[in-house]
Motif scaffolding. Sequence first.
Motif, PDB file in Angstrom:
ATOM      1  N   TYR A 105      -6.960 -15.050  20.281  1.00  0.00           N
ATOM      2  CA  TYR A 105      -7.981 -14.307  20.737  1.00  0.00           C
ATOM      3  C   TYR A 105      -7.814 -13.188  21.682  1.00  0.00           C
ATOM      4  N   LEU A 106      -8.403 -11.727  21.141  1.00  0.00           N
ATOM      5  CA  LEU A 106      -7.892 -10.215  22.355  1.00  0.00           C
ATOM      6  C   LEU A 106      -9.177  -9.753  22.631  1.00  0.00           C
ATOM      7  N   THR A 107      -9.105  -9.767  23.890  1.00  0.00           N
ATOM      8  CA  THR A 107     -10.286  -8.773  24.416  1.00  0.00           C
ATOM      9  C   THR A 107     -10.347  -7.579  25.470  1.00  0.00           C
ATOM     10  N   TRP A 108     -10.612  -6.244  25.494  1.00  0.00           N
ATOM     11  CA  TRP A 108     -10.034  -5.462  26.483  1.00  0.00           C
ATOM     12  C   TRP A 108     -10.752  -5.442  27.205  1.00  0.00           C
TER      13      TRP A 108
ATOM     14  N   SER B 189     -15.285 -11.814  33.170  1.00  0.00           N
ATOM     15  CA  SER B 189     -16.555 -12.958  32.571  1.00  0.00           C
ATOM     16  C   SER B 189     -18.033 -12.191  32.199  1.00  0.00           C
ATOM     17  N   GLY B 190     -18.087 -13.529  31.026  1.00  0.00           N
ATOM     18  CA  GLY B 190     -20.204 -12.995  30.956  1.00  0.00           C
ATOM     19  C   GLY B 190     -20.151 -12.324  29.664  1.00  0.00           C
ATOM     20  N   LEU B 191     -18.931 -11.825  29.161  1.00  0.00           N
ATOM     21  CA  LEU B 191     -18.666 -11.085  27.838  1.00  0.00           C
ATOM     22  C   LEU B 191     -18.815 -11.430  26.879  1.00  0.00           C
ATOM     23  N   ASN B 192     -19.158 -11.231  25.327  1.00  0.00           N
ATOM     24  CA  ASN B 192     -19.797 -12.787  24.394  1.00  0.00           C
ATOM     25  C   ASN B 192     -18.611 -12.078  23.227  1.00  0.00           C
ATOM     26  N   ASP B 193     -18.630 -12.725  22.492  1.00  0.00           N
ATOM     27  CA  ASP B 193     -17.921 -13.342  21.097  1.00  0.00           C
ATOM     28  C   ASP B 193     -17.903 -11.936  20.418  1.00  0.00           C
ATOM     29  N   ALA B 194     -18.717 -11.000  20.452  1.00  0.00           N
ATOM     30  CA  ALA B 194     -18.599  -9.135  19.499  1.00  0.00           C
ATOM     31  C   ALA B 194     -17.850  -8.826  20.233  1.00  0.00           C
ATOM     32  N   ARG B 195     -17.335  -9.444  21.400  1.00  0.00           N
ATOM     33  CA  ARG B 195     -16.366  -7.907  22.106  1.00  0.00           C
ATOM     34  C   ARG B 195     -15.022  -8.415  22.110  1.00  0.00           C
ATOM     35  N   ARG B 196     -14.632  -9.636  20.632  1.00  0.00           N
ATOM     36  CA  ARG B 196     -13.454 -10.583  20.938  1.00  0.00           C
ATOM     37  C   ARG B 196     -13.485  -9.872  19.663  1.00  0.00           C
ATOM     38  N   ASN B 197     -11.943  -9.569  19.119  1.00  0.00           N
ATOM     39  CA  ASN B 197     -11.554  -9.770  18.314  1.00  0.00           C
ATOM     40  C   ASN B 197     -10.091 -11.035  17.543  1.00  0.00           C
ATOM     41  N   CYS B 198     -10.278 -11.962  16.268  1.00  0.00           N
ATOM     42  CA  CYS B 198     -10.065 -12.986  16.257  1.00  0.00           C
ATOM     43  C   CYS B 198      -8.785 -12.598  15.285  1.00  0.00           C
ATOM     44  N   ILE B 199      -7.515 -13.919  15.821  1.00  0.00           N
ATOM     45  CA  ILE B 199      -6.404 -13.863  14.178  1.00  0.00           C
ATOM     46  C   ILE B 199      -7.002 -15.416  14.415  1.00  0.00           C
ATOM     47  N   SER B 200      -6.917 -16.174  13.103  1.00  0.00           N
ATOM     48  CA  SER B 200      -6.539 -17.732  12.418  1.00  0.00           C
ATOM     49  C   SER B 200      -6.039 -18.104  12.034  1.00  0.00           C
ATOM     50  N   ASN B 201      -5.831 -19.844  11.518  1.00  0.00           N
ATOM     51  CA  ASN B 201      -5.326 -20.516  11.029  1.00  0.00           C
ATOM     52  C   ASN B 201      -3.949 -19.877  11.223  1.00  0.00           C
TER      53      ASN B 201
ATOM     54  N   LYS C  78     -10.531   2.393  23.734  1.00  0.00           N
ATOM     55  CA  LYS C  78     -11.107   1.434  24.757  1.00  0.00           C
ATOM     56  C   LYS C  78     -11.973   0.249  23.989  1.00  0.00           C
ATOM     57  N   ILE C  79     -11.740   0.170  23.366  1.00  0.00           N
ATOM     58  CA  ILE C  79     -12.822  -1.419  23.203  1.00  0.00           C
ATOM     59  C   ILE C  79     -11.858  -1.954  22.087  1.00  0.00           C
ATOM     60  N   SER C  80     -12.510  -3.541  22.201  1.00  0.00           N
ATOM     61  CA  SER C  80     -12.692  -4.658  20.903  1.00  0.00           C
ATOM     62  C   SER C  80     -13.463  -5.240  20.939  1.00  0.00           C
ATOM     63  N   GLY C  81     -13.682  -6.244  19.622  1.00  0.00           N
ATOM     64  CA  GLY C  81     -14.685  -6.703  19.205  1.00  0.00           C
ATOM     65  C   GLY C  81     -14.965  -6.019  18.046  1.00  0.00           C
ATOM     66  N   VAL C  82     -16.399  -6.569  17.878  1.00  0.00           N
ATOM     67  CA  VAL C  82     -17.055  -5.241  16.486  1.00  0.00           C
ATOM     68  C   VAL C  82     -16.403  -4.707  16.161  1.00  0.00           C
ATOM     69  N   SER C  83     -16.248  -3.396  17.238  1.00  0.00           N
ATOM     70  CA  SER C  83     -15.464  -2.039  16.616  1.00  0.00           C
ATOM     71  C   SER C  83     -14.876  -1.299  16.358  1.00  0.00           C
TER      72      SER C  83
ATOM     73  N   VAL D 111     -12.373 -18.416  28.945  1.00  0.00           N
ATOM     74  CA  VAL D 111     -11.754 -18.510  29.981  1.00  0.00           C
ATOM     75  C   VAL D 111     -11.317 -17.351  30.248  1.00  0.00           C
ATOM     76  N   GLY D 112     -10.168 -17.011  29.123  1.00  0.00           N
ATOM     77  CA  GLY D 112      -9.419 -15.991  28.850  1.00  0.00           C
ATOM     78  C   GLY D 112      -9.669 -14.641  29.621  1.00  0.00           C
ATOM     79  N   ASP D 113     -11.092 -14.438  29.865  1.00  0.00           N
ATOM     80  CA  ASP D 113     -11.626 -12.997  30.156  1.00  0.00           C
ATOM     81  C   ASP D 113     -11.352 -13.243  31.414  1.00  0.00           C
ATOM     82  N   GLU D 114     -12.359 -14.101  32.361  1.00  0.00           N
ATOM     83  CA  GLU D 114     -12.104 -14.743  33.913  1.00  0.00           C
ATOM     84  C   GLU D 114     -10.401 -13.964  34.222  1.00  0.00           C
ATOM     85  N   ILE D 115      -9.681 -14.980  33.268  1.00  0.00           N
ATOM     86  CA  ILE D 115      -8.501 -14.654  33.909  1.00  0.00           C
ATOM     87  C   ILE D 115      -8.047 -13.583  33.839  1.00  0.00           C
TER      88      ILE D 115
END
Lengths: 470, 275
Positions: free
Chosen positions: B203-206, B210-222, B248-253, B171-175
């Motif tokens: 979770y961070l998205t560059w 809307s519609g991006l998948n998890d591979a485009r996000r980086n996560c810091i957990s716990n 100019k990118i986030s996620g797995v790359s 939902v953060g991506d749409e916002i």
Amino acid sequence: MDYKYSFTLGARTWQFRSLADLLAKATTARSGDRLAGIMAQSAEERVVAQMRLAEMPLREFLCEALVPYEKDEVTRLILDSHDAEAFAPVAHLTVGDFRNWLLSDDATSATLELLRSGLTPEMVAAVSKLMRNQDLILVARKCRVTTAFRNTIGLPGHLSTRLQPNHPTDDITGIAASILDGLLYGNGDAVIGINPATDNVSQAIRLMTLLDDVIQKYNIPTQSCVLTHVTNTLEAIEQGAPTDLVFQSVGGTEATNSSFGFNLATLREAQDAALSLKRGTVGNNVMYFETGQGSALSANAHHGIDQQTCEARAYAVARHFDPLLVNTVVGFIGPEYLFDGKEIIRAGLEDHFCGKLLGLPMGCDICYTNHAEADQNDMDNLLTLLGVAGCTFIMGIPGSDDIMLNYQTTSFHDALYARRVLDLRPAPEFEDWLIQMQIFENANSYTPSRKLPDLFKGSLKRLTGGGAGQ
Amino acid sequence: MSEQNIPVTDNAWRVLRQFTDARIGLGRAGISLPTHELLRFQLAHAQARDAVHFPLDVKRLVGDLQESALALPAESPVLLRSQADDRQTYLQRPDLGRALSRESVRRLAGLQVSDQARTVVAIVIVDGLSSSAVQNNAVPMVRQFLQDLEQDCGGWRLAPLSIVEQGRVAVGDEIGQRLGASVVVVMIGERPGLSSPDSLGIYLTWGPESGLNDARRNCISNIRPAGLAFEQASQRLLYLMRGARRLKISGVSLKDRTEEVVIEKTANNRNFLTD
């Protein structure tokens, strides 16, 4: 719209688009099929679909592929490996008659074993949709599936356990502490299997080496597995790691498996590599697969097929590689696929039945997450039901709490409960070891020793600086 | 009572609990869990269940944010909801939790930030699967992050901070998209574990849309007092934000090399069972 199947009930005729549609609508309600938008629209439609499905000849499943043959290697595997001769005794039956036959005394352990290669996952999934929980238990209990590596798994009257010593940072001492706890509760004859927190080749090798050291030092008649991606295990084998079993999560469509990053050729390569190590002593089943309803939908690769039928198709993948163990991780995926205890229990019994009928050494990760409507009582129910059904193995974890994967599964104590109430023994080689090591003071009542067995006293003393070895 | 009649058998190896949080050495009554261990487990499960089902107290969260003496961006906080109307729907329909309600979309209209010189960052606080994670840990996390962001001579510009009820990560991506942000930072309650009912995830998205998948996000957990500290989480987040802006990118790359574990193949593999 072109409707392929119809059923008239009184004044109303119900229509079903395709075989996939009919199977989906005939499935007991669950949230994953609702999420996919393929579930029956009413309770009545569900039963009508079951009535229509009951009339369908088993033969027809060989003519209509749920995913086109040209597009899906799992479909090709299912149809190309179908054994018409084995199928012959039931070839004239409808799905409804097949249920009657399975429940009848004509279906013995011996006839069911001969029938296996003649059955497709779709036939098995279809008949399960007409069965009540007690039917799933009764028929599964008749199926005999025995596998072996360093011990013999699946003998009648036996239940094995996977010791799952996971740790959130793969800390070696933490993992060893959970292994010791499990062994001293008589756990770990199916496999000692770690889900690594850090998933790469060097970590996998490090953990395989740890497990191999422990198994060798105490001469434990069991096998180890690090549940890393199949390609990591292949690399580990190439680097000379002590690999007993190859792990992979598998799904029921080619697209699911490619989202997991492998195909059938990868599995074949890995199986060959593991076999070449010749590490088994009493058998050569070297594969450990995990499955679970919902994985195809989650990978957006379900082709409009209900999640239980997708799951049964995953068993066709598994059985092609003669696995030692197949584990349906039933409640891990979350409430958007299986909402509550009732749905998890039903799915666990379906999966065990379908796997066993297809000839798999079927175990179950009897589990739930904290956002599912389920609790320990639901797990007690499923454990007891699966114990009665002759489930091959369950998980074992300290106090039911997986501190790495953050979910609850069966504990070392739970396994002893199932052994006592249903008189289920560990694998015979492992049981001998438990007695020899004085881990069980009474193997007939499955009672662990009150005292710490001699062989472990020294290890504990060294670590804790003495005082604990009494 | 003689030793033979003591109903609970303790385990000598319980001392190993100093090395792990796993529930080892529980002892047994017959072959079953002793009463006090049973109740300890039930309490942990009850806390995790409450974290999932107790609604986020938005009023209290807003109060805590305002009392924290933070210099929040103008218009903050913007209060939003997903399309999942209640918890039951939320749990079964992740797709609805990823989409903003119509009313929320209207609320975001006119709040778009445009800044040619600086990189626009939108912070989105989402209840997710643990209200207690957000209730207890979101404010100190935001405070730490805003302090670090101010000291970072990075040229960041904050969009209004928003709070979403019944939301999933996406939902953060749409916002972020609607606010015109280049980076969205989602702070969300993670699925509660038995021993960690209040873990916050970031979770961070560059280039959010809307519609991006998890591979485009980086996560810091716990992120929680007993897990990853706010200071470390904030440093990692800034590290990722700088990397995302550069590439100019986030996620797995975009690899988080701050947490890369270097494993020696042979070294340090000793354990007390085989030593």
